[in-house]
Design a protein around this motif. Sequence first.
Motif, PDB file in Angstrom:
ATOM      1  N   THR A  14       0.836  -1.203   0.000  1.00 27.57           N
ATOM      2  CA  THR A  14       0.000   0.000   0.000  1.00 27.57           C
ATOM      3  C   THR A  14       0.869   1.251   0.000  1.00 27.57           C
ATOM      4  O   THR A  14       0.592   2.223  -0.712  1.00 27.57           O
ATOM      5  N   ALA A  15       1.935   1.238   0.796  1.00 26.66           N
ATOM      6  CA  ALA A  15       2.778   2.424   0.949  1.00 26.66           C
ATOM      7  C   ALA A  15       3.784   2.595  -0.179  1.00 26.66           C
ATOM      8  O   ALA A  15       4.076   3.718  -0.601  1.00 26.66           O
ATOM      9  N   LEU A  16       4.316   1.487  -0.691  1.00 26.48           N
ATOM     10  CA  LEU A  16       5.449   1.558  -1.627  1.00 26.48           C
ATOM     11  C   LEU A  16       5.169   0.979  -3.008  1.00 26.48           C
ATOM     12  O   LEU A  16       6.000   1.105  -3.907  1.00 26.48           O
ATOM     13  N   SER A 136      10.366   5.818  13.333  1.00 24.56           N
ATOM     14  CA  SER A 136       9.347   5.264  12.432  1.00 24.56           C
ATOM     15  C   SER A 136       8.279   6.309  12.148  1.00 24.56           C
ATOM     16  O   SER A 136       8.278   7.397  12.716  1.00 24.56           O
ATOM     17  N   GLY A 137       7.334   5.945  11.276  1.00 24.64           N
ATOM     18  CA  GLY A 137       6.174   6.788  11.025  1.00 24.64           C
ATOM     19  C   GLY A 137       6.309   7.712   9.836  1.00 24.64           C
ATOM     20  O   GLY A 137       5.395   8.467   9.539  1.00 24.64           O
ATOM     21  N   GLY A 138       7.422   7.663   9.137  1.00 20.83           N
ATOM     22  CA  GLY A 138       7.610   8.552   7.994  1.00 20.83           C
ATOM     23  C   GLY A 138       7.132   7.929   6.700  1.00 20.83           C
ATOM     24  O   GLY A 138       5.992   8.132   6.267  1.00 20.83           O
ATOM     25  N   LEU A 139       7.997   7.154   6.082  1.00 20.02           N
ATOM     26  CA  LEU A 139       7.711   6.561   4.785  1.00 20.02           C
ATOM     27  C   LEU A 139       6.565   5.549   4.838  1.00 20.02           C
ATOM     28  O   LEU A 139       5.662   5.558   4.011  1.00 20.02           O
ATOM     29  N   ARG A 153       6.585  -1.330  13.687  1.00 19.31           N
ATOM     30  CA  ARG A 153       7.179  -0.060  13.290  1.00 19.31           C
ATOM     31  C   ARG A 153       8.177  -0.302  12.155  1.00 19.31           C
ATOM     32  O   ARG A 153       8.928  -1.279  12.191  1.00 19.31           O
ATOM     33  N   PHE A 154       8.154   0.573  11.165  1.00 17.15           N
ATOM     34  CA  PHE A 154       9.041   0.462  10.011  1.00 17.15           C
ATOM     35  C   PHE A 154      10.171   1.469  10.220  1.00 17.15           C
ATOM     36  O   PHE A 154       9.986   2.670  10.057  1.00 17.15           O
ATOM     37  N   LEU A 155      11.325   0.952  10.622  1.00 16.62           N
ATOM     38  CA  LEU A 155      12.431   1.790  11.074  1.00 16.62           C
ATOM     39  C   LEU A 155      13.419   2.058   9.941  1.00 16.62           C
ATOM     40  O   LEU A 155      14.003   1.116   9.393  1.00 16.62           O
ATOM     41  N   PRO A 156      13.629   3.333   9.586  1.00 22.83           N
ATOM     42  CA  PRO A 156      14.614   3.644   8.549  1.00 22.83           C
ATOM     43  C   PRO A 156      16.029   3.426   9.069  1.00 22.83           C
ATOM     44  O   PRO A 156      16.330   3.689  10.238  1.00 22.83           O
ATOM     45  N   LEU A 157      16.887   2.931   8.201  1.00 14.35           N
ATOM     46  CA  LEU A 157      18.296   2.745   8.519  1.00 14.35           C
ATOM     47  C   LEU A 157      19.112   3.807   7.795  1.00 14.35           C
ATOM     48  O   LEU A 157      18.974   3.990   6.585  1.00 14.35           O
TER      49      LEU A 157
END
Length: 198
Positions: A14-16, A136-139, A153-157
Amino acid sequence: MEEILALVDARLRTALGEPDARAAVTFLGTDRFEVLRFRDSEGGTDVVRYVTLGMSGQPMADPSALLADPVKGPRAELVLSVRAGLADTDQVLRPLAVLAASPQVEGVVVAPGGSLDLGTPLWPGAPFSSVLVGESGGLVADLELDPPLEPVRFLPLLPMTPNEAAWKRVRGARELEERWLAHGTDLRDPRRRSVALD
């Protein structure tokens, strides 16, 4: 676990959008981990995003706890975004799976502000061997699960050079992020040099 991962997969699509590639990695004594690749155009520049799938199947346990709670605990997946075509970043698939497996293998709780170190380059020739875990919470928005399960949570690296990793250990994540911001650092450039730290 499978139900949670199906929900995570759906949230990512859905997001990407649809992933254009996916690879599976299994380590002895752990669950199966996948890394999905998504392509995106951002401001006229192609960006490739690598996202783990499998880490959130189990909650991360406090390493000091005598027994791991099979239900309660933070859940996460990892997201790495880099500019496409500048380096052989597709070789990051296995290293990302290693990082995703670290909660099961080493009892690590991956959380914003923390760092993860591979000890080897993220991909061949990469100037980075460690990453800073972002908020998290951005992309990709957090995925709420039915209580008592915590959200995924989707954590950016954010890749760090060895100098930046050393700076972060001494001065903390916030100061490193402020330094990147002050210098306009392109954290998606797979070939970037260390930010000025003097």
